[in-house]
Design a protein around this motif. Structure first.
Motif, PDB file in Angstrom:
ATOM      1  N   ALA A  84      30.926  27.941  43.183  1.00  0.00           N
ATOM      2  CA  ALA A  84      32.371  27.884  43.192  1.00  0.00           C
ATOM      3  C   ALA A  84      32.844  26.692  42.752  1.00  0.00           C
ATOM      4  CB  ALA A  84      32.882  28.142  44.598  1.00  0.00           C
ATOM      5  N   TRP A  85      32.206  25.616  43.001  1.00  0.00           N
ATOM      6  CA  TRP A  85      32.422  23.994  42.792  1.00  0.00           C
ATOM      7  C   TRP A  85      31.780  23.314  41.852  1.00  0.00           C
ATOM      8  CZ3 TRP A  85      36.750  24.062  45.764  1.00  0.00           C
ATOM      9  CH2 TRP A  85      36.804  24.918  46.882  1.00  0.00           C
ATOM     10  N   CYS A  86      30.845  23.900  41.056  1.00  0.00           N
ATOM     11  CA  CYS A  86      30.000  23.213  39.897  1.00  0.00           C
ATOM     12  C   CYS A  86      30.145  24.215  38.974  1.00  0.00           C
ATOM     13  CB  CYS A  86      28.756  22.925  40.503  1.00  0.00           C
ATOM     14  SG  CYS A  86      28.640  22.172  42.144  1.00  0.00           S
ATOM     15  N   ASP A  87      29.961  23.483  37.597  1.00  0.00           N
ATOM     16  CA  ASP A  87      29.793  24.290  36.527  1.00  0.00           C
ATOM     17  C   ASP A  87      28.288  24.894  36.166  1.00  0.00           C
ATOM     18  OD1 ASP A  87      28.606  22.127  35.240  1.00  0.00           O
ATOM     19  OD2 ASP A  87      30.505  21.415  34.382  1.00  0.00           O
ATOM     20  N   SER A  95      37.987  21.368  40.676  1.00  0.00           N
ATOM     21  CA  SER A  95      38.785  21.920  41.998  1.00  0.00           C
ATOM     22  C   SER A  95      37.783  21.361  43.047  1.00  0.00           C
ATOM     23  CB  SER A  95      38.212  23.642  41.967  1.00  0.00           C
ATOM     24  OG  SER A  95      36.998  23.818  41.758  1.00  0.00           O
ATOM     25  N   ALA A  96      36.534  20.889  42.839  1.00  0.00           N
ATOM     26  CA  ALA A  96      35.952  20.199  43.947  1.00  0.00           C
ATOM     27  C   ALA A  96      36.536  18.840  44.284  1.00  0.00           C
ATOM     28  CB  ALA A  96      34.524  20.048  43.473  1.00  0.00           C
ATOM     29  N   THR A  97      37.036  18.166  43.343  1.00  0.00           N
ATOM     30  CA  THR A  97      37.674  16.966  43.502  1.00  0.00           C
ATOM     31  C   THR A  97      39.158  17.348  44.166  1.00  0.00           C
ATOM     32  OG1 THR A  97      36.748  16.091  41.490  1.00  0.00           O
ATOM     33  CG2 THR A  97      38.707  14.974  42.300  1.00  0.00           C
ATOM     34  N   ASP A 101      40.150  15.615  47.561  1.00  0.00           N
ATOM     35  CA  ASP A 101      41.141  14.664  47.814  1.00  0.00           C
ATOM     36  C   ASP A 101      42.168  15.279  49.023  1.00  0.00           C
ATOM     37  OD1 ASP A 101      40.359  12.999  45.879  1.00  0.00           O
ATOM     38  OD2 ASP A 101      41.560  13.857  44.444  1.00  0.00           O
ATOM     39  N   ALA A 102      42.134  16.732  49.048  1.00  0.00           N
ATOM     40  CA  ALA A 102      42.912  17.139  50.095  1.00  0.00           C
ATOM     41  C   ALA A 102      42.566  16.837  51.424  1.00  0.00           C
ATOM     42  CB  ALA A 102      43.267  18.761  49.958  1.00  0.00           C
ATOM     43  N   LEU A 103      41.122  16.917  51.674  1.00  0.00           N
ATOM     44  CA  LEU A 103      40.608  16.636  52.918  1.00  0.00           C
ATOM     45  C   LEU A 103      40.871  15.070  53.142  1.00  0.00           C
ATOM     46  CD1 LEU A 103      37.152  18.496  52.749  1.00  0.00           C
ATOM     47  CD2 LEU A 103      39.154  19.287  53.506  1.00  0.00           C
ATOM     48  N   ARG A 104      40.978  14.386  52.374  1.00  0.00           N
ATOM     49  CA  ARG A 104      41.033  12.952  52.452  1.00  0.00           C
ATOM     50  C   ARG A 104      42.341  12.589  52.991  1.00  0.00           C
ATOM     51  NH1 ARG A 104      36.805  11.114  49.538  1.00  0.00           N
ATOM     52  NH2 ARG A 104      37.468  12.456  47.596  1.00  0.00           N
ATOM     53  N   ARG A 105      43.459  13.636  52.762  1.00  0.00           N
ATOM     54  CA  ARG A 105      44.636  13.463  53.229  1.00  0.00           C
ATOM     55  C   ARG A 105      44.867  14.246  54.347  1.00  0.00           C
ATOM     56  NH1 ARG A 105      45.521  14.519  47.587  1.00  0.00           N
ATOM     57  NH2 ARG A 105      46.285  16.697  48.140  1.00  0.00           N
ATOM     58  N   ALA A 106      43.869  14.807  54.938  1.00  0.00           N
ATOM     59  CA  ALA A 106      44.177  15.749  56.221  1.00  0.00           C
ATOM     60  C   ALA A 106      44.888  14.725  57.217  1.00  0.00           C
ATOM     61  CB  ALA A 106      42.759  16.065  56.840  1.00  0.00           C
ATOM     62  N   PRO A 107      44.537  13.615  57.424  1.00  0.00           N
ATOM     63  CA  PRO A 107      45.633  12.818  58.479  1.00  0.00           C
ATOM     64  C   PRO A 107      46.898  13.114  58.449  1.00  0.00           C
ATOM     65  CG  PRO A 107      43.638  11.591  57.817  1.00  0.00           C
ATOM     66  CD  PRO A 107      43.586  12.535  56.926  1.00  0.00           C
ATOM     67  N   LEU A 121      30.221  15.153  52.367  1.00  0.00           N
ATOM     68  CA  LEU A 121      30.243  15.681  51.545  1.00  0.00           C
ATOM     69  C   LEU A 121      30.402  14.773  50.285  1.00  0.00           C
ATOM     70  CD1 LEU A 121      32.756  18.652  52.330  1.00  0.00           C
ATOM     71  CD2 LEU A 121      30.599  19.014  51.508  1.00  0.00           C
ATOM     72  N   ASP A 122      31.141  13.770  50.753  1.00  0.00           N
ATOM     73  CA  ASP A 122      31.026  12.627  49.729  1.00  0.00           C
ATOM     74  C   ASP A 122      29.871  12.001  49.265  1.00  0.00           C
ATOM     75  OD1 ASP A 122      33.840  12.560  48.558  1.00  0.00           O
ATOM     76  OD2 ASP A 122      34.386  11.256  50.427  1.00  0.00           O
ATOM     77  N   ARG A 123      28.944  12.002  50.246  1.00  0.00           N
ATOM     78  CA  ARG A 123      27.520  11.413  49.930  1.00  0.00           C
ATOM     79  C   ARG A 123      26.654  12.362  49.300  1.00  0.00           C
ATOM     80  NH1 ARG A 123      28.072   9.509  55.533  1.00  0.00           N
ATOM     81  NH2 ARG A 123      26.558  11.359  56.025  1.00  0.00           N
TER      82      ARG A 123
END
Length: 553
Positions: A84-87, A95-97, A101-107, A121-123
């Motif tokens: 789903a997130w890789c070609d 879509s993965a990025t 990015d959305a998870l980074r803005r969760a606060p 996930l970033d690692r």
């Protein structure tokens, strides 16, 4: 079809990620070039079989574990057993990025990115493509893909419907939380390249939620700058006071520097008191001092609790609709996205709380009789009647027996009151329409099973109190006739005036019915942009915070 509200446990997600990042396994190899569909399918199936994911939704039906192994398997089956997130060559898709990015803005929504294992996930993402290819590459790529999908499901569920369900905290909160078919929504978004739109559609669309998000951002800036100054205990501060404590008070309320408590500072104190549900006397006593010394961090947590409550409110409120906030003792009529009318209300006491629910106003009743609820009859009137059977006449109540259609009036002096108790009370108490009727001149009929409605009251002095949790559960409205005029159509206005000039009961249908939402917000931002706090009259904040803390373990 799997609908949310759904709960994916953070422990589950952490275990999944630990399985993927465990040091006992080889570092993540590079994805092989030109992955074949059968290789992808085999890798996904193998990783799903060994992943420590529950096969079922857990033992608590009110809080199912999500996603289960079955959920993930069904999603990938519907998605054609593709990553789903890789070609197809193992590269990270846009879509993965977008999701990361959305998870980074969760606060921004009062959520913790680490609930979705963002750093892990970033690692994982950063280590893709750093080691040789091979069978392990398929496994590690499938791990990353599965974990991204699990992270999306939990984040989407938390943001759209809340991290916990309100009925896990109190049984008098009857929320109609939104339902979303997240697996189908995700599949369609990935196939259509519309993941950004899906993520934008997840949080509550209400202006009140957006204003509270902005307030959270502002509080974060205050905390980052060192917070507010604390004012030491001491004598009450009032106009004419001087000294270092007054200087700190001026700093706390953003007034010009100085050590004198002047008229302008008194006005600022009153404004602060009004914004925190305190009697606005312009003096800093113990209660006001306590609120002034609540830290920015604690205010952030209060705002986060109330952002969660917005997620329990229906997405479609109706136009127009009535919005009643229990802790604020406030009711407003909303058209479009603007409050067009508001008034003060009286709500239930802590031991007879007004429930939280959504309903419809279907009729306005002028000169309503009051059929005394049995609980009130037993708790408040039976003890007095045991001592004085003639008390009903003084109270303006009639004693009835039989159904509504075939009721007959009973002489209260003929009843052996001391022989009656909660298990043997075959009567009903009724107060006829009149100036002393407990419901006043106007009642707003709802459709709920709680026997809760809005009504007028002869005790108008109660609206002058700052704390107005004083009723048996129904909501008393300060200006009921104005509300009646606003929700009845033009053809009913003459009938309303006619009925109000008489003494008989008259029912006027509200067409179409007007939705009403009775909510519990202890922090909100009004339409002028002012952040408001109110006392937690039903002590809901603490149990909710504990429930949210449990989900983060």
């Amino acid at each position: 079809m799997l609908l949310c509200p759904l709960r994916v446990g953070p422990v589950l997600l952490a275990v999944l990620l630990a399985s993927a990042a465990c040091g006992s396994r080889d570092p993540i190899p590079a994805a092989p070039r030109g992955l074949r569909s059968d290789e992808v399918e085999q890798a996904l199936a193998r990783e799903l079989r060994i992943a420590p994911v529950p096969a079922k939704g857990g033992t608590n039906p009110s809080r199912p574990i999500f996603p289960t192994r079955e959920t993930l398997a069904e999603f990938y089956a519907d998605y054609g057993q593709r990553l789903a997130w890789c070609d197809e060559s193992g590269g990270i898709l846009p879509s993965a990025t977008t999701l990361l990015d959305a998870l980074r803005r969760a606060p921004e929504h009062g959520l913790d990115p680490e609930d979705y294992a963002l750093s892990r996930l970033d690692r994982l993402r950063g280590r893709l493509g750093t080691v040789p290819q091979g069978d392990a590459a398929f496994a590690r790529l499938a791990d990353f893909d599965l974990l991204m999908t699990a992270a999306f499901f939990r984040y989407a569920s938390d943001l759209a419907t809340g991290r916990v369900h309100p009925e896990e905290i109190r049984n008098d909160w009857h929320a109609s939380t939104p339902e979303m078919d997240l697996p189908t929504n995700l599949r369609q978004a990935l196939e259509g390249g519309t993941l950004s739109k899906l993520l934008e559609a997840l949080p509550p669309p209400h202006p009140g939620y957006g204003r509270l998000r902005e307030a959270l951002r502002a509080l974060r800036e205050v905390e980052a700058a060192g917070g507010w100054p604390a004012i030491p205990d001491g004598p009450k501060l009032l106009q004419g006071s001087r000294g270092a404590r007054v200087a700190l008070l001026r700093q706390r309320l953003s007034e010009p520097a100085g050590e004198r408590f002047d008229l302008a500072l008194a006005a600022s104190v009153r404004r602060f008191q009004e914004q925190h549900g305190i009697e606005p006397d312009g003096r800093v006593g113990a209660m006001t001092l306590g609120e002034l010394n609540v830290t920015a961090g604690e205010r952030m947590r209060q705002v986060e609790l109330n952002l969660e409550r917005w997620r329990w409110i229906p997405r479609r409120l109706g136009d127009p609709h009535v919005f009643a906030n229990i802790p604020a003792f406030d009711l407003e009529l909303v058209r479009g996205e603007s409050s067009v009318w508001r008034t003060r209300i009286v709500v239930g006491q802590a031991f007879t709380p007004t429930p939280v629910f959504s309903d419809r106003i279907v009729a306005v009743v002028i000169n309503p009789p009051w059929n005394v609820p049995e609980s009130i009859a037993l708790a408040e009137y039976l003890p007095e009647l045991r001592e004085n059977p003639k008390a009903l006449q003084r109270l303006g109540l009639r004693l009835l027996q039989g159904s509504e259609e075939h009721a007959r009036e009973i002489d209260p002096t003929s009843v052996h009151w001391k022989a009656l108790d909660e298990g043997s009370f075959p009567y009903r108490l009724r107060q006829d329409p009149g100036p002393n009727n407990a419901l006043g001149r106007v009642k707003f009929q709802l459709t709920n099973d709680f026997n809760v409605y809005l009504h007028d009251t002869p005790a108008q002095g109660l609206f002058g109190h700052t704390d107005r949790d004083l009723s048996h559960g129904c909501i008393r409205v300060e200006d009921p006739l104005d509300l009646a005029r606003l929700i009845l159509d033009e053809s009913s206005q003459d009938s309303l005036d006619e009925a109000f000039g008489q003494t008989e009961e008259r029912r006027l249908p509200v067409k179409p019915a007007v939705p009403i939402h009775i909510v519990y917000l202890t922090a909100w931002v009004d339409e002028t942009g002012e952040l408001q706090f109110s006392p937690d009259v039903y002590e809901f904040d603490g149990p909710q915070r504990s429930a949210l803390d449990r989900t983060a373990r």
